[in-house]
Write a protein that holds these residues in place. Structure first.
Motif, PDB file in Angstrom:
ATOM      1  N   MET A   1       1.011  -1.277   0.117  1.00  0.00           N
ATOM      2  CA  MET A   1       0.012   0.144  -0.172  1.00  0.00           C
ATOM      3  C   MET A   1       0.984   1.156   0.037  1.00  0.00           C
ATOM      4  N   THR A   2       0.599   2.078  -0.928  1.00  0.00           N
ATOM      5  CA  THR A   2       1.492   3.256  -1.033  1.00  0.00           C
ATOM      6  C   THR A   2       1.050   4.476  -0.037  1.00  0.00           C
ATOM      7  N   LYS A   3       1.863   5.511   0.080  1.00  0.00           N
ATOM      8  CA  LYS A   3       1.621   6.576   0.957  1.00  0.00           C
ATOM      9  C   LYS A   3       0.273   7.409   0.453  1.00  0.00           C
ATOM     10  N   LEU A   4       0.002   7.442  -0.667  1.00  0.00           N
ATOM     11  CA  LEU A   4      -1.153   8.202  -1.315  1.00  0.00           C
ATOM     12  C   LEU A   4      -2.277   7.259  -1.060  1.00  0.00           C
ATOM     13  N   HIS A   5      -2.169   6.041  -1.133  1.00  0.00           N
ATOM     14  CA  HIS A   5      -3.786   5.033  -0.561  1.00  0.00           C
ATOM     15  C   HIS A   5      -3.920   5.360   0.858  1.00  0.00           C
ATOM     16  N   VAL A   6      -2.813   5.499   1.788  1.00  0.00           N
ATOM     17  CA  VAL A   6      -2.987   5.738   3.152  1.00  0.00           C
ATOM     18  C   VAL A   6      -3.671   7.028   3.291  1.00  0.00           C
ATOM     19  N   GLU A   7      -3.422   8.101   2.362  1.00  0.00           N
ATOM     20  CA  GLU A   7      -3.907   9.449   2.666  1.00  0.00           C
ATOM     21  C   GLU A   7      -5.375   9.349   2.367  1.00  0.00           C
ATOM     22  N   PHE A   8      -5.597   8.455   1.061  1.00  0.00           N
ATOM     23  CA  PHE A   8      -7.084   8.430   0.784  1.00  0.00           C
ATOM     24  C   PHE A   8      -7.901   7.669   1.709  1.00  0.00           C
ATOM     25  N   ILE A   9      -7.622   6.512   2.288  1.00  0.00           N
ATOM     26  CA  ILE A   9      -8.209   5.842   3.207  1.00  0.00           C
ATOM     27  C   ILE A   9      -8.391   6.876   4.789  1.00  0.00           C
ATOM     28  N   ARG A  10      -7.235   7.516   4.800  1.00  0.00           N
ATOM     29  CA  ARG A  10      -7.582   8.280   6.141  1.00  0.00           C
ATOM     30  C   ARG A  10      -8.633   9.409   5.835  1.00  0.00           C
ATOM     31  N   LEU A  11      -8.620  10.019   4.761  1.00  0.00           N
ATOM     32  CA  LEU A  11      -9.577  11.036   4.204  1.00  0.00           C
ATOM     33  C   LEU A  11     -10.957  10.572   4.107  1.00  0.00           C
ATOM     34  N   GLY A  12     -11.207   9.122   3.638  1.00  0.00           N
ATOM     35  CA  GLY A  12     -12.408   8.535   3.470  1.00  0.00           C
ATOM     36  C   GLY A  12     -13.191   8.374   5.157  1.00  0.00           C
ATOM     37  N   ILE A  13     -12.176   7.657   5.875  1.00  0.00           N
ATOM     38  CA  ILE A  13     -12.493   7.402   7.330  1.00  0.00           C
ATOM     39  C   ILE A  13     -13.186   8.840   7.999  1.00  0.00           C
ATOM     40  N   ALA A  14     -12.139   9.966   7.863  1.00  0.00           N
ATOM     41  CA  ALA A  14     -12.561  11.058   8.313  1.00  0.00           C
ATOM     42  C   ALA A  14     -13.757  11.619   7.952  1.00  0.00           C
ATOM     43  N   PHE A  15     -14.069  11.481   6.628  1.00  0.00           N
ATOM     44  CA  PHE A  15     -15.145  12.238   5.919  1.00  0.00           C
ATOM     45  C   PHE A  15     -16.421  11.363   6.452  1.00  0.00           C
ATOM     46  N   ILE A  16     -16.270   9.988   6.692  1.00  0.00           N
ATOM     47  CA  ILE A  16     -17.366   9.102   7.288  1.00  0.00           C
ATOM     48  C   ILE A  16     -17.708   9.375   8.403  1.00  0.00           C
ATOM     49  N   VAL A  17     -16.533   9.885   9.434  1.00  0.00           N
ATOM     50  CA  VAL A  17     -16.913  10.213  10.791  1.00  0.00           C
ATOM     51  C   VAL A  17     -17.506  11.447  10.844  1.00  0.00           C
ATOM     52  N   PHE A  18     -17.533  12.484   9.817  1.00  0.00           N
ATOM     53  CA  PHE A  18     -17.868  13.833   9.764  1.00  0.00           C
ATOM     54  C   PHE A  18     -19.334  13.555   9.414  1.00  0.00           C
ATOM     55  N   ILE A  19     -19.658  12.983   8.377  1.00  0.00           N
ATOM     56  CA  ILE A  19     -21.038  12.874   7.824  1.00  0.00           C
ATOM     57  C   ILE A  19     -21.870  12.142   9.131  1.00  0.00           C
ATOM     58  N   PHE A  20     -21.384  11.151   9.805  1.00  0.00           N
ATOM     59  CA  PHE A  20     -22.025  10.655  10.970  1.00  0.00           C
ATOM     60  C   PHE A  20     -22.469  11.702  12.101  1.00  0.00           C
ATOM     61  N   ILE A  21     -21.444  12.524  12.314  1.00  0.00           N
ATOM     62  CA  ILE A  21     -21.621  13.659  13.205  1.00  0.00           C
ATOM     63  C   ILE A  21     -22.613  14.343  12.910  1.00  0.00           C
ATOM     64  N   ILE A  22     -22.519  14.975  11.492  1.00  0.00           N
ATOM     65  CA  ILE A  22     -23.538  16.029  11.045  1.00  0.00           C
ATOM     66  C   ILE A  22     -24.845  15.448  11.004  1.00  0.00           C
ATOM     67  N   SER A  23     -25.112  14.360  10.825  1.00  0.00           N
ATOM     68  CA  SER A  23     -26.374  13.502  10.534  1.00  0.00           C
ATOM     69  C   SER A  23     -26.945  13.584  11.903  1.00  0.00           C
ATOM     70  N   LEU A  24     -26.398  13.143  12.844  1.00  0.00           N
ATOM     71  CA  LEU A  24     -26.655  12.879  14.169  1.00  0.00           C
ATOM     72  C   LEU A  24     -26.885  14.149  14.838  1.00  0.00           C
ATOM     73  N   LEU A  25     -26.235  15.479  14.622  1.00  0.00           N
ATOM     74  CA  LEU A  25     -26.496  16.625  15.121  1.00  0.00           C
ATOM     75  C   LEU A  25     -27.814  17.116  14.474  1.00  0.00           C
ATOM     76  N   PHE A  26     -27.901  16.822  13.091  1.00  0.00           N
ATOM     77  CA  PHE A  26     -29.308  17.437  12.462  1.00  0.00           C
ATOM     78  C   PHE A  26     -30.431  16.875  12.936  1.00  0.00           C
ATOM     79  N   LEU A  27     -30.390  15.460  13.258  1.00  0.00           N
ATOM     80  CA  LEU A  27     -31.639  14.777  13.680  1.00  0.00           C
ATOM     81  C   LEU A  27     -31.764  15.086  15.255  1.00  0.00           C
ATOM     82  N   HIS A  28     -30.749  15.478  15.994  1.00  0.00           N
ATOM     83  CA  HIS A  28     -30.834  15.793  17.347  1.00  0.00           C
ATOM     84  C   HIS A  28     -31.460  17.096  17.441  1.00  0.00           C
TER      85      HIS A  28
END
Length: 96
Positions: A1-28
């Motif tokens: 796995m290259t460094k660039l793949h790690v960067e994209f995986i990290r960005l994807g995980i961060a974006f999923i957490v961000f969407i989860f938090i936004i949707s949770l706050l919106f519904l609350h």
């Protein structure tokens, strides 16, 4: 796995957490009661908290090691993580 793949995986995980938090706050804030999402949010709240703290730490370690493949992706990931942490602090401070 290259460094660039790690960067994209990290960005994807961060974006999923961000969407989860936004949707949770919106519904609350709008007082929407969706049973399956409430159950899902109870299960994924602790992992989201851990990931929102672990990803910036992982990024700082990679920054110190100079193990960064693409600086703009790194900056975007860091920005998304900081916004997620600020939203969590907002939720803890004002919504309890």
């Amino acid at each position: 796995m290259t460094k660039l793949h790690v960067e994209f995986i990290r960005l994807g995980i961060a974006f999923i957490v961000f969407i989860f938090i936004i949707s949770l706050l919106f519904l609350h804030i709008n007082q929407v009661q969706i049973q399956w999402f409430n159950t899902l949010s109870e299960v994924f709240t602790i992992p989201a908290l851990l990931l929102s703290i672990a990803i910036p730490l992982w990024m700082v370690i990679d920054l110190v090691k100079k193990n960064i493949a693409d600086k703009p992706i790194f900056n975007l990931t860091f920005f998304v993580c900081v916004i997620s942490i600020l939203l969590l602090l907002f939720a803890i401070r004002f919504l309890n």
